[in-house]
Structure formats: C-alpha cells, structure tokens
Design a protein around this motif. Structure first.
Motif, PDB file in Angstrom:
ATOM      1  N   GLU A 290      90.238  73.716  84.807  1.00 19.44           N
ATOM      2  CA  GLU A 290      90.426  72.947  86.027  1.00 19.44           C
ATOM      3  C   GLU A 290      89.740  73.631  87.201  1.00 19.44           C
ATOM      4  O   GLU A 290      89.656  74.850  87.282  1.00 19.44           O
ATOM      5  N   LEU A 291      89.234  72.809  88.128  1.00 20.43           N
ATOM      6  CA  LEU A 291      88.683  73.347  89.367  1.00 20.43           C
ATOM      7  C   LEU A 291      89.823  73.834  90.260  1.00 20.43           C
ATOM      8  O   LEU A 291      90.926  73.285  90.204  1.00 20.43           O
ATOM      9  N   PRO A 292      89.574  74.869  91.082  1.00 18.23           N
ATOM     10  CA  PRO A 292      88.288  75.520  91.311  1.00 18.23           C
ATOM     11  C   PRO A 292      87.923  76.511  90.202  1.00 18.23           C
ATOM     12  O   PRO A 292      88.803  77.132  89.601  1.00 18.23           O
ATOM     13  N   LEU A 293      86.613  76.664  89.985  1.00 19.69           N
ATOM     14  CA  LEU A 293      86.071  77.624  89.034  1.00 19.69           C
ATOM     15  C   LEU A 293      84.903  78.359  89.673  1.00 19.69           C
ATOM     16  O   LEU A 293      84.105  77.752  90.392  1.00 19.69           O
ATOM     17  N   THR A 294      84.797  79.630  89.359  1.00 21.70           N
ATOM     18  CA  THR A 294      83.609  80.399  89.725  1.00 21.70           C
ATOM     19  C   THR A 294      82.803  80.646  88.459  1.00 21.70           C
ATOM     20  O   THR A 294      83.343  81.113  87.438  1.00 21.70           O
ATOM     21  N   VAL A 295      81.529  80.297  88.502  1.00 21.38           N
ATOM     22  CA  VAL A 295      80.625  80.466  87.365  1.00 21.38           C
ATOM     23  C   VAL A 295      79.500  81.387  87.791  1.00 21.38           C
ATOM     24  O   VAL A 295      78.917  81.211  88.868  1.00 21.38           O
ATOM     25  N   GLU A 296      79.177  82.361  86.955  1.00 25.02           N
ATOM     26  CA  GLU A 296      78.064  83.246  87.239  1.00 25.02           C
ATOM     27  C   GLU A 296      77.161  83.347  86.028  1.00 25.02           C
ATOM     28  O   GLU A 296      77.579  83.083  84.899  1.00 25.02           O
ATOM     29  N   CYS A 297      75.919  83.722  86.263  1.00 29.15           N
ATOM     30  CA  CYS A 297      74.981  83.883  85.167  1.00 29.15           C
ATOM     31  C   CYS A 297      75.224  85.229  84.490  1.00 29.15           C
ATOM     32  O   CYS A 297      75.458  86.242  85.153  1.00 29.15           O
ATOM     33  N   ALA A 298      75.181  85.235  83.162  1.00 23.43           N
ATOM     34  CA  ALA A 298      75.258  86.453  82.358  1.00 23.43           C
ATOM     35  C   ALA A 298      73.895  86.647  81.703  1.00 23.43           C
ATOM     36  O   ALA A 298      73.650  86.133  80.598  1.00 23.43           O
ATOM     37  N   PRO A 299      72.978  87.358  82.355  1.00 22.96           N
ATOM     38  CA  PRO A 299      71.596  87.451  81.861  1.00 22.96           C
ATOM     39  C   PRO A 299      71.507  88.121  80.488  1.00 22.96           C
ATOM     40  O   PRO A 299      72.161  89.140  80.234  1.00 22.96           O
ATOM     41  N   GLY A 300      70.715  87.503  79.604  1.00 23.10           N
ATOM     42  CA  GLY A 300      70.443  88.080  78.296  1.00 23.10           C
ATOM     43  C   GLY A 300      71.653  88.307  77.429  1.00 23.10           C
ATOM     44  O   GLY A 300      71.634  89.168  76.535  1.00 23.10           O
ATOM     45  N   ALA A 301      72.715  87.515  77.622  1.00 18.57           N
ATOM     46  CA  ALA A 301      73.983  87.766  76.935  1.00 18.57           C
ATOM     47  C   ALA A 301      73.993  87.303  75.486  1.00 18.57           C
ATOM     48  O   ALA A 301      74.896  87.660  74.728  1.00 18.57           O
ATOM     49  N   LEU A 302      73.010  86.503  75.073  1.00 17.83           N
ATOM     50  CA  LEU A 302      73.024  85.911  73.738  1.00 17.83           C
ATOM     51  C   LEU A 302      71.660  86.060  73.079  1.00 17.83           C
ATOM     52  O   LEU A 302      70.628  85.854  73.718  1.00 17.83           O
ATOM     53  N   THR A 303      71.675  86.403  71.787  1.00 17.69           N
ATOM     54  CA  THR A 303      70.466  86.443  70.976  1.00 17.69           C
ATOM     55  C   THR A 303      70.501  85.270  70.007  1.00 17.69           C
ATOM     56  O   THR A 303      71.495  85.082  69.297  1.00 17.69           O
ATOM     57  N   VAL A 304      69.431  84.476  69.966  1.00 16.34           N
ATOM     58  CA  VAL A 304      69.406  83.242  69.180  1.00 16.34           C
ATOM     59  C   VAL A 304      68.197  83.242  68.254  1.00 16.34           C
ATOM     60  O   VAL A 304      67.086  83.602  68.662  1.00 16.34           O
ATOM     61  N   HIS A 305      68.420  82.826  66.998  1.00 15.97           N
ATOM     62  CA  HIS A 305      67.302  82.596  66.087  1.00 15.97           C
ATOM     63  C   HIS A 305      66.575  81.322  66.526  1.00 15.97           C
ATOM     64  O   HIS A 305      67.192  80.266  66.690  1.00 15.97           O
ATOM     65  N   THR A 306      65.282  81.421  66.696  1.00 14.67           N
ATOM     66  CA  THR A 306      64.516  80.286  67.213  1.00 14.67           C
ATOM     67  C   THR A 306      63.155  80.200  66.558  1.00 14.67           C
ATOM     68  O   THR A 306      62.560  81.217  66.191  1.00 14.67           O
ATOM     69  N   SER A 307      62.669  78.975  66.430  1.00 17.77           N
ATOM     70  CA  SER A 307      61.322  78.761  65.904  1.00 17.77           C
ATOM     71  C   SER A 307      60.307  78.597  67.013  1.00 17.77           C
ATOM     72  O   SER A 307      59.112  78.532  66.764  1.00 17.77           O
ATOM     73  N   ALA A 308      60.780  78.510  68.270  1.00 18.56           N
ATOM     74  CA  ALA A 308      59.873  78.217  69.386  1.00 18.56           C
ATOM     75  C   ALA A 308      60.339  78.938  70.636  1.00 18.56           C
ATOM     76  O   ALA A 308      61.039  78.351  71.457  1.00 18.56           O
ATOM     77  N   PRO A 309      59.984  80.224  70.800  1.00 20.98           N
ATOM     78  CA  PRO A 309      60.358  80.919  72.030  1.00 20.98           C
ATOM     79  C   PRO A 309      59.873  80.157  73.252  1.00 20.98           C
ATOM     80  O   PRO A 309      58.742  79.675  73.296  1.00 20.98           O
ATOM     81  N   GLY A 310      60.768  80.003  74.240  1.00 16.33           N
ATOM     82  CA  GLY A 310      60.393  79.277  75.453  1.00 16.33           C
ATOM     83  C   GLY A 310      60.518  77.782  75.315  1.00 16.33           C
ATOM     84  O   GLY A 310      60.062  77.042  76.172  1.00 16.33           O
ATOM     85  N   ALA A 311      61.183  77.317  74.230  1.00 14.32           N
ATOM     86  CA  ALA A 311      61.234  75.874  73.973  1.00 14.32           C
ATOM     87  C   ALA A 311      62.016  75.113  75.012  1.00 14.32           C
ATOM     88  O   ALA A 311      61.887  73.896  75.113  1.00 14.32           O
ATOM     89  N   ASP A 312      62.850  75.796  75.826  1.00 15.97           N
ATOM     90  CA  ASP A 312      63.622  75.062  76.829  1.00 15.97           C
ATOM     91  C   ASP A 312      62.730  74.534  77.937  1.00 15.97           C
ATOM     92  O   ASP A 312      63.152  73.712  78.745  1.00 15.97           O
ATOM     93  N   ASP A 313      61.462  74.957  77.988  1.00 13.29           N
ATOM     94  CA  ASP A 313      60.522  74.424  78.961  1.00 13.29           C
ATOM     95  C   ASP A 313      59.965  73.083  78.514  1.00 13.29           C
ATOM     96  O   ASP A 313      59.231  72.423  79.234  1.00 13.29           O
ATOM     97  N   GLN A 314      60.258  72.678  77.264  1.00 11.24           N
ATOM     98  CA  GLN A 314      59.672  71.475  76.696  1.00 11.24           C
ATOM     99  C   GLN A 314      60.703  70.356  76.706  1.00 11.24           C
ATOM    100  O   GLN A 314      61.863  70.551  77.030  1.00 11.24           O
ATOM    101  N   TRP A 315      60.247  69.182  76.337  1.00 12.18           N
ATOM    102  CA  TRP A 315      61.152  68.024  76.238  1.00 12.18           C
ATOM    103  C   TRP A 315      61.291  67.641  74.774  1.00 12.18           C
ATOM    104  O   TRP A 315      60.333  67.280  74.117  1.00 12.18           O
ATOM    105  N   ALA A 316      62.517  67.762  74.254  1.00  8.76           N
ATOM    106  CA  ALA A 316      62.810  67.309  72.902  1.00  8.76           C
ATOM    107  C   ALA A 316      63.544  65.979  73.009  1.00  8.76           C
ATOM    108  O   ALA A 316      64.639  65.926  73.538  1.00  8.76           O
ATOM    109  N   PRO A 317      62.951  64.885  72.540  1.00 11.61           N
ATOM    110  CA  PRO A 317      63.548  63.564  72.729  1.00 11.61           C
ATOM    111  C   PRO A 317      64.855  63.432  71.986  1.00 11.61           C
ATOM    112  O   PRO A 317      65.133  64.189  71.048  1.00 11.61           O
ATOM    113  N   PRO A 318      65.701  62.483  72.379  1.00  8.90           N
ATOM    114  CA  PRO A 318      67.003  62.277  71.717  1.00  8.90           C
ATOM    115  C   PRO A 318      66.829  62.002  70.231  1.00  8.90           C
ATOM    116  O   PRO A 318      65.801  61.497  69.805  1.00  8.90           O
TER     117      PRO A 318
END
Length: 302
Positions: free
Chosen positions: A274-302
């Motif tokens: 429930e609000l109020p909530l404080t949200v902060e960025c946790a840099p580099g907190a997760l390591t993910v197996h990926t086939s395309a580094p930087g893929a979040d810059d792209q558009w993957a259609p629905p």
C-alpha cells in the motif's frame, strides 16, 4: 550438496503451459549433462522458501519456469547474491523475458540460453526488503488489478479487459504527493508508474526508454485526461508512442516516494504494498542469463 541448477516451476502458469515447459526444459538441461534439482512450490510462499534454500546451498543458477510472477519470486531470493537467474517463459505477460530477448514459445531454446552461459548484471528496484524487476503500478492500472482479483468470472485476459471497462466508468483522477530525489511534487493524475524496465502487462511500454543497467528509475505520470482520450491512448502503450501525449510526464531518479490514499500497488504483476512507498534503484543487484545483452533497448512485440 550444491547443485548446478535449480529448476523452479509454477505448473499452472500460462493455463498449464508451465508444466509442459518444465518437462521440456528439464530434459534439455539434464541431457546436456547438468545436475538439476527439480522444484515446484504449492504456493508462492513455498516457492520462495525453496528458492532461498537452493541459493543458500550455493546453487550456480536458479531457473524459473513461468511468467513475471515466478521471476518476482526468484528475484526476492537472488537479489545481491551473485547466483544467476535463468528464465523459461511460460506465463501470460513474460515482460522480463522480453527485456532479454528470450525465446517465449520454445522452452528448449530458452534452456539453451542458460546452457550457453552468457550473463548480464542488471538493476532491480527495491522498497524495504522487497524487489521488483519490471514496473510498479500505482494508479488506474493498480485499481484494475484489484478489481480483477475480486472477480471470479471470466478467467484469463478477458477478466482484466472487463475490469478495465468497469473501473473506467467510475474512475476519477487520484491525488499524489511525489518525492523525486528530494524534490516534492503534488498533483492529480490518472496513474504513476515506477519503472526498472520499460514494460509491464504483456508489452505495455508505460516507462518507455527505461534501461536495466543505468542505476536509475523511470517515473511516469499520466495527468488527468478524458475517458475517451485514455481509451485512444491505450493502444499506443504497445509501441511507446504515448510519450508524445501532452499529459505524459517522465522523470529519471535514483529514489522516489509515492503517496496517494487508498492505493494498493502492483509490481511484476503481483500485489506489492500500500502507498505510501519509497522505491530506490539497486544497481547491478541481479545477474541474468541472456542471449542478447542490452536487449532492453529493443522492442520485442507482444
């Protein structure tokens, strides 16, 4: 004894696709000679307990089979540990899978991404001791989720479509107080969204432009608009062109506090708090197996 891989499944994900995806991924991983611990929780709490136990055992990779809800469980166990997350998409939305350009209809190909071993360190969003990977919904979209969760019929996506129409009939702009890296903003809005990544809800790119490794959160405000304008703007969320709407506002921050009376937020499609909530960025907190580094810059259609 530590296991190379723990495979954690939501067998009911995607109307039963989770169980089928698990079987295919398990066969592929074991066929490649990897030691795999096969796990399935009876509910979210047990799944999280299993995930945390395997991380404590020193497992190399936790692979989740399901949708963004299963990713959300995995993230709680993995944040800050260095243990990698693998994803076999089998849910309805699969937004995190989109971020990394993972195969969303081929569990064997998704398992191959884990086997190939390429990983990427990305940020998470954190509120207290909880984390999320995608977007925090804190407005009209959150109220739709709440309404849909109270409904017993119909099932699947149609429930959310009906909930959206029902909420639209009675919705009024909400009053918000935001703290954006120490700068206070008081306003009325249709919604406020806090994005670690660019999309939620199966490809709705509400926080268009959000990057997974920039150490920042993207806060989007949709200011009051008519019901007709909201309905016309909705399809633009799928390609991110809503950013040109005059009622759209975008902030990039390291920390945000969102307050509005009576709102229960959702993140990664799960009830978050429930609000109020404080949200902060946790840099580099997760390591993910990926086939395309930087893929979040792209558009993957629905």
């Amino acid at each position: 004894m530590a296991h190379d891989i723990a495979l954690l499944t939501n067998p009911t994900a995607g109307k039963g696709r989770g169980a089928k995806a698990r079987a295919a991924a398990l066969e592929r991983l074991r066929g490649a000679g990897r030691t795999v611990r096969d796990l399935s929780g009876r509910d979210a709490d047990e799944a999280l307990d299993l995930a945390r136990a395997t991380v404590a055992d020193g497992v190399e990779t936790l692979v989740v089979v399901g949708g963004d809800g299963m990713v959300h469980i995995g993230v709680q166990a993995l944040a800050g540990t260095g243990t990698a997350l693998g994803i076999i998409p089998a849910g309805t939305g699969n937004d995190v899978a989109r971020y990394f350009d993972l195969p969303r209809k081929d569990p064997v190909a998704a398992a191959d991404v884990v086997l190939n071993g390429a990983t990427r360190a990305v940020d998470l969003a954190r509120s207290g001791n909880r984390y999320f990977a995608t977007v925090l919904a804190a407005g009209f979209d959150a109220l739709v989720n709440e309404r849909a969760n109270r409904m017993t019929w119909p099932r699947g996506q149609m429930r959310y479509n009906i909930a959206t129409l029902a909420e639209l009939r009675v919705f009024r702009p909400l009053h918000y107080t935001l703290d954006l890296d120490g700068e206070q903003l008081v306003l009325d809005a249709m919604l406020v969204a806090v994005g670690n990544g660019p999309s939620f809800g199966g490809g709705l790119r509400i926080t268009e432009g959000a990057l997974l490794d920039d150490g920042m959160l993207d806060v989007v405000v949709i200011k009051p608009m008519s019901r007709g304008s909201l309905v016309r703007t909705y399809p633009k969320l799928f390609n991110g062109t809503h950013v040109t709407h005059p009622q759209y506002e975008h902030h990039r921050v390291r920390s945000v506090t969102v307050a509005s009376p009576g709102i229960t937020t959702y993140a990664d499609g799960e009830r978050f708090g429930e609000l109020p909530l404080t949200v902060e960025c946790a840099p580099g907190a997760l390591t993910v197996h990926t086939s395309a580094p930087g893929a979040d810059d792209q558009w993957a259609p629905p």
